[in-house]
Write an enzyme that holds these catalytic residues in place. Structure first.
Site, short mmCIF file in Angstrom:
data_model
loop_
_atom_site.label_atom_id
_atom_site.label_comp_id
_atom_site.label_asym_id
_atom_site.label_seq_id
_atom_site.Cartn_x
_atom_site.Cartn_y
_atom_site.Cartn_z
N HIS A 184 -77.62 -31.78 14.07
CA HIS A 184 -79.03 -31.77 14.42
C HIS A 184 -79.76 -32.41 13.23
O HIS A 184 -79.98 -31.76 12.21
CB HIS A 184 -79.50 -30.33 14.64
N ASP A 310 -79.51 -31.72 26.36
CA ASP A 310 -80.23 -30.75 25.52
C ASP A 310 -81.02 -29.80 26.41
O ASP A 310 -82.16 -29.44 26.11
CB ASP A 310 -81.14 -31.46 24.51
N PHE A 328 -89.98 -24.87 21.27
CA PHE A 328 -89.45 -26.22 21.44
C PHE A 328 -88.37 -26.20 22.52
O PHE A 328 -87.50 -25.34 22.53
CB PHE A 328 -88.82 -26.71 20.14
#
Length: 440
Positions: A184, A310, A328
């Site tokens: 990430h 994702d 998020f």
């Protein structure tokens, strides 16, 4: 019939990878015949008229958040993998940021077993790189690799492995069992308090900016580390033009690096932040139109290897709030293929064979999922997705099969629909509707 002695399935006139129609016979979990032999060899088959449907190998997602254990109000292994099947997937990699974190053999085996019992897709747990995702010491990667789950992908996704010494050690460690570290890429010091892409628009909106260099600096560091130790590196959810150029350079230098882009970074731009709707808040943030163009070009020319969803479901209260307080993340399993069709196929930048490469073959290879991504060929496992390319549908998050409704594509008209998903020779999605394991 036993689970391995299912009724024959005969797909007639399926357009394989958009390259020509042919009959396909599925028997006992494998592709038994393709072409003229298929009808002759079929014995009392379930026949599916696939004329006009595109046949793809079952899709494979390298980047799915199933939330279980610990966050079942957002998603469970059952609901998430059901949504995956509806989206055309036959395998998903479940990220490690659960509660507890998937940093031990016992937790990854729990997730693997939940997936096996659900029976919608192959569930391949992703192991955490560091204990508790805290970035302080390496997790029990070897034990996870040797567990029943057979973990080969390791990631602290949601957090960056920021310490370069730890990142180097992780890259060295996974070489022993042909693993890969999926990073990430986010410098936490450059993104402290960041809310959206850093640009003139972020200044106008009064939202703290998230600079592209925060992603690019980590990618640059890590490709150099991977080159130094001779290990495999995968870059999660790449989102900037600069990141594409770094990956392109690294590949020219022979670095063993692969990269993914998400559907939302292929389709949406930072302009949506002007709504102040947390539905469009994601990590990394939606970027500029120029970045979107760059990642589309990178996917088309092979610099970016795969599309990873994702898929990040959240309960309603985490998104039904002001922007700064919003979580998020976005859902994506049921809209990934239509978004790729809209952005890449309808534009002429990719063919259906390319779609199979970036959404099945390449992610299966990166994740070392040997029973997936083998294409549509005699003797290959019977993991197949049949897509109607003529359909256009409005996205209704409340009509989807995931437990959460935080889809950024709500109200968008997207092309194509998965009508049938076949996993290990069994029909999991029939006419667009999921079929539970006990009813197949």
């Amino acid at each position: 019939m036993t689970e391995t002695q299912r009724q024959d399935i005969l797909l007639t006139a399926a357009d394989i990878l958009g390259q020509g129609r042919s009959d396909i016979l599925l028997r006992d979990g494998v592709i038994a015949a393709i072409g003229d032999d298929a009808r002759h060899l079929a014995t009392d088959p379930r026949t599916i008229d696939a004329d006009g449907l595109i046949a793809l190998p079952g899709l494979v997602d390298l980047h799915t958040h199933l939330r279980e254990p610990g966050q079942e109000d957002a998603e469970t292994v059952y609901t998430g993998t059901r949504a995956a099947a509806v989206g055309g997937y036959t395998a998903v990699h479940a990220m490690a940021n659960t509660t507890p974190v998937a940093d031990t053999a016992s937790v990854v085996e729990q997730v693997w077993e939940l997936g096996r019992k659900a029976g919608w897709v192959d569930v391949r747990p992703v192991g955490a790189v560091t204990v508790g995702l805290e970035g302080k010491r390496l997790s029990a990667m070897g034990a996870m690799a040797q567990s029943r789950a057979g973990v080969r992908v390791f990631s602290d996704d949601g957090k960056c492995v920021f310490d370069p010494v730890l990142m180097r050690r992780a890259l060295e460690y996974v070489k022993a069992f042909d693993g890969v570290v999926a990073q990430h890429a986010q410098d936490p010091q450059l993104t402290d308090g960041a809310q959206m892409n850093e640009s003139p628009l972020s200044g106008e909106l009064g939202l703290a900016g998230w600079p592209a260099v925060a992603e690019e600096a980590i990618i640059a560091r890590d490709v150099l580390l991977a080159k130094h130790v001779g290990s495999r590196l995968h870059v999660c959810h790449l989102s900037t033009a600069g990141s594409v150029e770094i990956i392109r350079w690294a590949k020219r230098m022979g670095v063993q690096v692969t990269a993914e882009v998400t559907p939302h970074h292929l389709y949406l731009t930072e302009e949506l932040a002007a709504t102040y709707d947390p539905l469009y808040k994601v990590n990394p943030p939606l970027r500029s139109a120029e970045d979107v163009e760059a990642v589309r070009a990178g996917l088309a020319d092979g610099t970016i290897d795969i599309v990873g969803t994702d898929h990040a479901p959240h309960p309603l209260e985490d998104k039904d709030c002001e922007w700064q307080a919003g979580a998020f993340g976005m859902t994506g399993l049921e809209t990934a293929l239509p978004v790729v069709v809209a952005t890449m196929v309808e534009s002429g930048r990719m063919t259906w064979a390319d779609v199979a490469r970036v959404m099945s073959t390449a992610p299966a290879r990166i994740g070392r999922v040997t029973a997936q991504g083998q294409g549509i060929a005699k003797g290959a496992p019977a993991n197949i997705t049949l897509v109607d390319p003529t359909v256009r549908r409005l996205v209704d998050p409340h009509a989807q099969w995931t437990r959460s409704t935080n889809s950024p594509f709500a109200g968008h008209e997207l092309p194509s629909q998965v009508l049938y998903t076949i996993y290990q020779g069994a029909i999991t999605v029939d006419g667009g509707q999921p079929i539970a394991k006990e009813n197949r």
